[in-house]
Design a protein around this motif. Sequence first.
Motif, mmCIF file in Angstrom:
data_model
loop_
_atom_site.group_PDB
_atom_site.id
_atom_site.type_symbol
_atom_site.label_atom_id
_atom_site.label_comp_id
_atom_site.label_asym_id
_atom_site.label_seq_id
_atom_site.Cartn_x
_atom_site.Cartn_y
_atom_site.Cartn_z
ATOM 1 N N LYS A 214 -14.194 -27.211 37.533
ATOM 2 C CA LYS A 214 -14.210 -25.569 37.234
ATOM 3 C C LYS A 214 -14.198 -24.944 38.396
ATOM 4 N N PRO B 262 -4.555 -11.307 36.031
ATOM 5 C CA PRO B 262 -3.865 -12.494 35.315
ATOM 6 C C PRO B 262 -4.702 -12.919 33.966
ATOM 7 N N ALA B 263 -5.985 -12.711 34.033
ATOM 8 C CA ALA B 263 -6.627 -13.205 32.863
ATOM 9 C C ALA B 263 -6.422 -12.408 31.645
ATOM 10 N N GLN C 184 -12.043 -15.710 34.227
ATOM 11 C CA GLN C 184 -10.726 -16.221 34.864
ATOM 12 C C GLN C 184 -10.304 -17.567 34.164
ATOM 13 N N ASN C 185 -9.051 -17.666 33.774
ATOM 14 C CA ASN C 185 -8.413 -18.789 33.194
ATOM 15 C C ASN C 185 -7.746 -19.539 33.951
ATOM 16 N N ASP C 186 -7.106 -19.165 35.162
ATOM 17 C CA ASP C 186 -6.402 -19.645 36.180
ATOM 18 C C ASP C 186 -6.903 -19.117 37.793
ATOM 19 N N PRO C 187 -7.586 -20.065 38.035
ATOM 20 C CA PRO C 187 -8.327 -19.571 39.426
ATOM 21 C C PRO C 187 -7.153 -19.424 40.581
ATOM 22 N N ASP C 188 -6.075 -20.119 40.732
ATOM 23 C CA ASP C 188 -5.241 -19.756 41.503
ATOM 24 C C ASP C 188 -4.542 -18.313 41.545
ATOM 25 N N ALA C 189 -4.161 -18.276 40.210
ATOM 26 C CA ALA C 189 -3.613 -16.821 39.856
ATOM 27 C C ALA C 189 -4.524 -15.688 40.124
ATOM 28 N N PRO D 12 -14.982 -19.302 35.106
ATOM 29 C CA PRO D 12 -14.236 -19.855 33.865
ATOM 30 C C PRO D 12 -15.386 -19.695 32.618
#
Length: 136
Positions: A39, A125-126, A12-17, A58
Amino acid sequence: MDITIHSSFLPQNDPDAALAFYRDTLGFEVRGDVGYGGKRWITVGPAGQPATSIVLYPPEASPGITDDERRTIAEMMAKGTFGIILLATRDLAGTFERLQASDADIVQEPTDQPYGVRDCAIRDPAGNMIRIQQLR
């Protein structure tokens, strides 16, 4: 031998998404959300199945990879060709309807595949490919 699948890893590159998608869109439980070095590693899993989890990690924090490899991973994630997971449901039509009503990135509507399963495909999302099969 008694071996089970305990955890799988997806980048994942956007933990909230990622958290919002797996928790709110797929309805998974959040089992852990650990930060280290700026991270986050988020562990999620299906309700009622505490022994099976997905760790959303990450990828740039993976030890032993080069900067070139990190760039390649980022490019593959952007294209949706790096991570993939196969899920299953007893109600593919109902699941797909809920996914369509959400913000899920639909890749393929429910389809009878030539290899004998009915499934659909979405991306998280990733960019990770998620195929969801109809259980028989």
